[in-house]
Design a protein around this motif. Sequence first.
Motif, PDB file in Angstrom:
ATOM      1  N   TRP A   1       0.836  -1.182   0.000  1.00  0.00           N
ATOM      2  CA  TRP A   1       0.000   0.000   0.000  1.00  0.00           C
ATOM      3  C   TRP A   1       0.881   1.246   0.000  1.00  0.00           C
ATOM      4  CZ3 TRP A   1      -5.185  -0.261  -0.621  1.00  0.00           C
ATOM      5  CH2 TRP A   1      -5.810  -1.482  -0.362  1.00  0.00           C
ATOM      6  N   LEU A   2       0.564   2.199  -0.873  1.00  0.00           N
ATOM      7  CA  LEU A   2       1.300   3.450  -0.972  1.00  0.00           C
ATOM      8  C   LEU A   2       0.348   4.616  -0.727  1.00  0.00           C
ATOM      9  CD1 LEU A   2       3.334   2.652  -4.222  1.00  0.00           C
ATOM     10  CD2 LEU A   2       4.079   2.357  -1.838  1.00  0.00           C
ATOM     11  N   MET A   3       0.862   5.670  -0.109  1.00  0.00           N
ATOM     12  CA  MET A   3       0.010   6.793   0.247  1.00  0.00           C
ATOM     13  C   MET A   3      -0.303   7.668  -0.968  1.00  0.00           C
ATOM     14  SD  MET A   3       0.642   9.849   3.049  1.00  0.00           S
ATOM     15  CE  MET A   3       1.152   8.652   4.291  1.00  0.00           C
ATOM     16  N   VAL A   4      -1.546   8.140  -1.048  1.00  0.00           N
ATOM     17  CA  VAL A   4      -1.920   9.117  -2.061  1.00  0.00           C
ATOM     18  C   VAL A   4      -1.389  10.478  -1.628  1.00  0.00           C
ATOM     19  CG1 VAL A   4      -3.840  10.267  -3.240  1.00  0.00           C
ATOM     20  CG2 VAL A   4      -3.994   7.824  -2.695  1.00  0.00           C
TER      21      VAL A   4
ATOM     22  N   VAL B   1     -14.799  15.428  -3.857  1.00  0.00           N
ATOM     23  CA  VAL B   1     -14.486  14.771  -5.120  1.00  0.00           C
ATOM     24  C   VAL B   1     -13.012  15.030  -5.438  1.00  0.00           C
ATOM     25  CG1 VAL B   1     -14.994  14.622  -7.579  1.00  0.00           C
ATOM     26  CG2 VAL B   1     -16.842  15.047  -5.955  1.00  0.00           C
ATOM     27  N   ILE B   2     -12.266  13.940  -5.653  1.00  0.00           N
ATOM     28  CA  ILE B   2     -10.820  14.011  -5.832  1.00  0.00           C
ATOM     29  C   ILE B   2     -10.448  13.566  -7.244  1.00  0.00           C
ATOM     30  CG2 ILE B   2      -8.570  13.318  -4.925  1.00  0.00           C
ATOM     31  CD1 ILE B   2     -10.324  14.779  -2.880  1.00  0.00           C
ATOM     32  N   ARG B   3      -9.719  14.403  -7.950  1.00  0.00           N
ATOM     33  CA  ARG B   3      -9.158  14.004  -9.243  1.00  0.00           C
ATOM     34  C   ARG B   3      -7.778  13.399  -8.997  1.00  0.00           C
ATOM     35  NH1 ARG B   3      -5.609  16.049 -12.850  1.00  0.00           N
ATOM     36  NH2 ARG B   3      -5.367  17.962 -11.621  1.00  0.00           N
ATOM     37  N   LEU B   4      -7.553  12.212  -9.534  1.00  0.00           N
ATOM     38  CA  LEU B   4      -6.311  11.489  -9.299  1.00  0.00           C
ATOM     39  C   LEU B   4      -5.415  11.541 -10.535  1.00  0.00           C
ATOM     40  CD1 LEU B   4      -7.855   8.386  -7.534  1.00  0.00           C
ATOM     41  CD2 LEU B   4      -6.622  10.244  -6.429  1.00  0.00           C
ATOM     42  N   GLU B   5      -4.126  11.635 -10.295  1.00  0.00           N
ATOM     43  CA  GLU B   5      -3.159  11.710 -11.383  1.00  0.00           C
ATOM     44  C   GLU B   5      -1.961  10.811 -11.071  1.00  0.00           C
ATOM     45  OE1 GLU B   5      -0.132  14.957 -13.511  1.00  0.00           O
ATOM     46  OE2 GLU B   5      -1.634  15.619 -12.042  1.00  0.00           O
ATOM     47  N   LYS B   6      -1.559  10.012 -12.061  1.00  0.00           N
ATOM     48  CA  LYS B   6      -0.387   9.155 -11.907  1.00  0.00           C
ATOM     49  C   LYS B   6       0.866   9.942 -12.301  1.00  0.00           C
ATOM     50  CE  LYS B   6      -2.865   4.838 -12.845  1.00  0.00           C
ATOM     51  NZ  LYS B   6      -2.968   3.652 -13.734  1.00  0.00           N
ATOM     52  N   ARG B   7       1.902   9.866 -11.466  1.00  0.00           N
ATOM     53  CA  ARG B   7       3.159  10.546 -11.754  1.00  0.00           C
ATOM     54  C   ARG B   7       4.315   9.586 -11.513  1.00  0.00           C
ATOM     55  NH1 ARG B   7       2.480  16.379  -8.587  1.00  0.00           N
ATOM     56  NH2 ARG B   7       0.472  16.997  -9.543  1.00  0.00           N
TER      57      ARG B   7
ATOM     58  N   THR C   1       7.938   9.396 -10.283  1.00  0.00           N
ATOM     59  CA  THR C   1       8.958  10.135  -9.531  1.00  0.00           C
ATOM     60  C   THR C   1      10.029   9.170  -9.043  1.00  0.00           C
ATOM     61  OG1 THR C   1       7.712   9.871  -7.475  1.00  0.00           O
ATOM     62  CG2 THR C   1       7.298  11.859  -8.749  1.00  0.00           C
ATOM     63  N   SER C   2      11.282   9.484  -9.348  1.00  0.00           N
ATOM     64  CA  SER C   2      12.407   8.637  -8.919  1.00  0.00           C
ATOM     65  C   SER C   2      12.206   7.187  -9.334  1.00  0.00           C
ATOM     66  CB  SER C   2      12.607   8.742  -7.405  1.00  0.00           C
ATOM     67  OG  SER C   2      12.836  10.080  -7.025  1.00  0.00           O
ATOM     68  N   SER C   3      11.767   7.013 -10.580  1.00  0.00           N
ATOM     69  CA  SER C   3      11.542   5.668 -11.149  1.00  0.00           C
ATOM     70  C   SER C   3      10.478   4.882 -10.403  1.00  0.00           C
ATOM     71  CB  SER C   3      12.859   4.861 -11.163  1.00  0.00           C
ATOM     72  OG  SER C   3      13.826   5.543 -11.943  1.00  0.00           O
ATOM     73  N   GLN C   4       9.621   5.576  -9.648  1.00  0.00           N
ATOM     74  CA  GLN C   4       8.543   4.907  -8.929  1.00  0.00           C
ATOM     75  C   GLN C   4       7.228   5.614  -9.214  1.00  0.00           C
ATOM     76  OE1 GLN C   4       8.903   4.894  -4.670  1.00  0.00           O
ATOM     77  NE2 GLN C   4       7.369   3.308  -4.392  1.00  0.00           N
ATOM     78  N   LEU C   5       6.192   4.818  -9.426  1.00  0.00           N
ATOM     79  CA  LEU C   5       4.880   5.378  -9.711  1.00  0.00           C
ATOM     80  C   LEU C   5       4.270   5.942  -8.434  1.00  0.00           C
ATOM     81  CD1 LEU C   5       2.595   5.789 -11.799  1.00  0.00           C
ATOM     82  CD2 LEU C   5       1.689   3.567 -11.055  1.00  0.00           C
ATOM     83  N   ALA C   6       3.742   7.154  -8.531  1.00  0.00           N
ATOM     84  CA  ALA C   6       3.058   7.786  -7.412  1.00  0.00           C
ATOM     85  C   ALA C   6       1.707   8.289  -7.893  1.00  0.00           C
ATOM     86  CB  ALA C   6       3.887   8.931  -6.841  1.00  0.00           C
ATOM     87  N   ILE C   7       0.761   8.397  -6.974  1.00  0.00           N
ATOM     88  CA  ILE C   7      -0.555   8.924  -7.292  1.00  0.00           C
ATOM     89  C   ILE C   7      -0.809  10.165  -6.449  1.00  0.00           C
ATOM     90  CG2 ILE C   7      -3.043   8.497  -7.186  1.00  0.00           C
ATOM     91  CD1 ILE C   7      -2.563   5.678  -7.986  1.00  0.00           C
ATOM     92  N   TRP C   8      -1.184  11.241  -7.121  1.00  0.00           N
ATOM     93  CA  TRP C   8      -1.474  12.509  -6.468  1.00  0.00           C
ATOM     94  C   TRP C   8      -2.968  12.801  -6.588  1.00  0.00           C
ATOM     95  CZ3 TRP C   8       2.028  16.200  -4.302  1.00  0.00           C
ATOM     96  CH2 TRP C   8       3.353  15.747  -4.263  1.00  0.00           C
ATOM     97  N   GLY C   9      -3.509  13.410  -5.558  1.00  0.00           N
ATOM     98  CA  GLY C   9      -4.920  13.775  -5.563  1.00  0.00           C
ATOM     99  C   GLY C   9      -5.106  15.276  -5.476  1.00  0.00           C
ATOM    100  N   GLU C  10      -6.109  15.764  -6.185  1.00  0.00           N
ATOM    101  CA  GLU C  10      -6.447  17.185  -6.144  1.00  0.00           C
ATOM    102  C   GLU C  10      -7.940  17.326  -5.875  1.00  0.00           C
ATOM    103  OE1 GLU C  10      -6.561  21.128  -9.057  1.00  0.00           O
ATOM    104  OE2 GLU C  10      -5.531  19.298  -9.703  1.00  0.00           O
ATOM    105  N   ILE C  11      -8.302  18.162  -4.908  1.00  0.00           N
ATOM    106  CA  ILE C  11      -9.701  18.359  -4.548  1.00  0.00           C
ATOM    107  C   ILE C  11     -10.381  19.209  -5.617  1.00  0.00           C
ATOM    108  CG2 ILE C  11     -11.301  19.112  -2.759  1.00  0.00           C
ATOM    109  CD1 ILE C  11      -8.859  19.076  -0.833  1.00  0.00           C
ATOM    110  N   GLU C  12     -11.447  18.665  -6.234  1.00  0.00           N
ATOM    111  CA  GLU C  12     -12.181  19.407  -7.247  1.00  0.00           C
ATOM    112  C   GLU C  12     -13.488  19.968  -6.710  1.00  0.00           C
ATOM    113  OE1 GLU C  12     -12.847  17.368 -10.885  1.00  0.00           O
ATOM    114  OE2 GLU C  12     -10.816  17.749 -11.608  1.00  0.00           O
TER     115      GLU C  12
END
Length: 374
Positions: free
Chosen positions: A286-289, A335-341, A343-354
């Motif tokens: 499990w990875l943190m958003v 409502v959260i818009r999610l984006e895959k990024r 970073t440092s050769s590792q996939l991360a997920i960022w959330g933005e409040i819409e």
Amino acid sequence: MNSTAPPLRFSFSSLPDEIITNCLARVSKSQYSSLSTVSKKFHSLLSSPEIHAARSEIGATEPRLYLCCESLRTTTRCYSWYNLRNLRNCDEIKLKSNLRLVPVGLTGRLQQARLAVGYEIYQFGGITNKKSKRVRSVCVLDCRSQTQRRAPKMRVARKSARACVLDGSIYVMGGCRERECWGEVFDLKTQTWKKEILPIPSVGDDEFKFDREFEVLVLGSRIYVITKGNKYAYDRKEGRWLLLDTRFAGLQSILELGTVWCVLDNLVFKEFSDELYWYDLSCGEWLMVEGLADLLWDAKVKCSFRMIQLVNYGGKLMIIYMSRVVRKETTWFAVIRLEKRLTSSQLAIWGEIEQLDYLVRWSFNPLTCLSVSL
């Protein structure tokens, strides 16, 4: 003597119904209440099945949240459906909320399996109020017309079953007595139960206790059953269960008491210790958003809060949580818009409040929150 021709007068209502419907289908659903008051013709078109068909054809459908709630004001248990209205953009939040829960006149049972498919909500089984008996009934809520109908009954009576949808079929599992049909399949197109019967998830010497707590989720083209002992995937072609390897071990945490979770874009999201996490199948952890500090964390010094639902809201994540300051309890809808990024050769997920809004001290306990497409 020169004369000028009178100007041509154009009436939108004089156009054929097909053209008007196509135009109205491109207007946001939030404006339909106002447009319905323009004329009887508009009211009729906006409430017709044709308007939804037109919206679906041009890809203009919008998510709407429906909540099955238990009333806290009655002595007898009462379960009713509500539609969430007037959810605002997060930059429009003011001291006074404009959010409303609108009753739709539809009811539910205790311990039903509930599932949203397009613009409909399916309710399977449950128990009667008086004798607490399992039932076989299937009720379908049409969220376009706010009506309900009966579908063919299940083979066996079920309570607290699990349901998921995959490739035009609904799979209903568990919630029955031992030696009864553990799982059955409902064809959405024909509205009939298939002859296909799902066996109990067990492989080789592995034993699946019939009354064991479990969860069902769909990732990609597979149905997964998660138990405290093992994890299984259903092979639909061969009609059998496959025992999964240790990469899926972390999914067992969704069985923990009080855990809220949902699947979005083939990823599993859950709340843990006031944080939001997503599950990476490639490494089994499990990875943190990231990026959601403004949603809850700043409020820790001011109030206590807890997440009560996570919902796939038309491809975005809706977080429903409750905060409490002294005796003032507030239910928030974010409502959260999610984006895959990467970073440092590792996939991360960022959330933005819409979108973000709230209800203060409402007298209903939300049992199920589902997103439909209208």
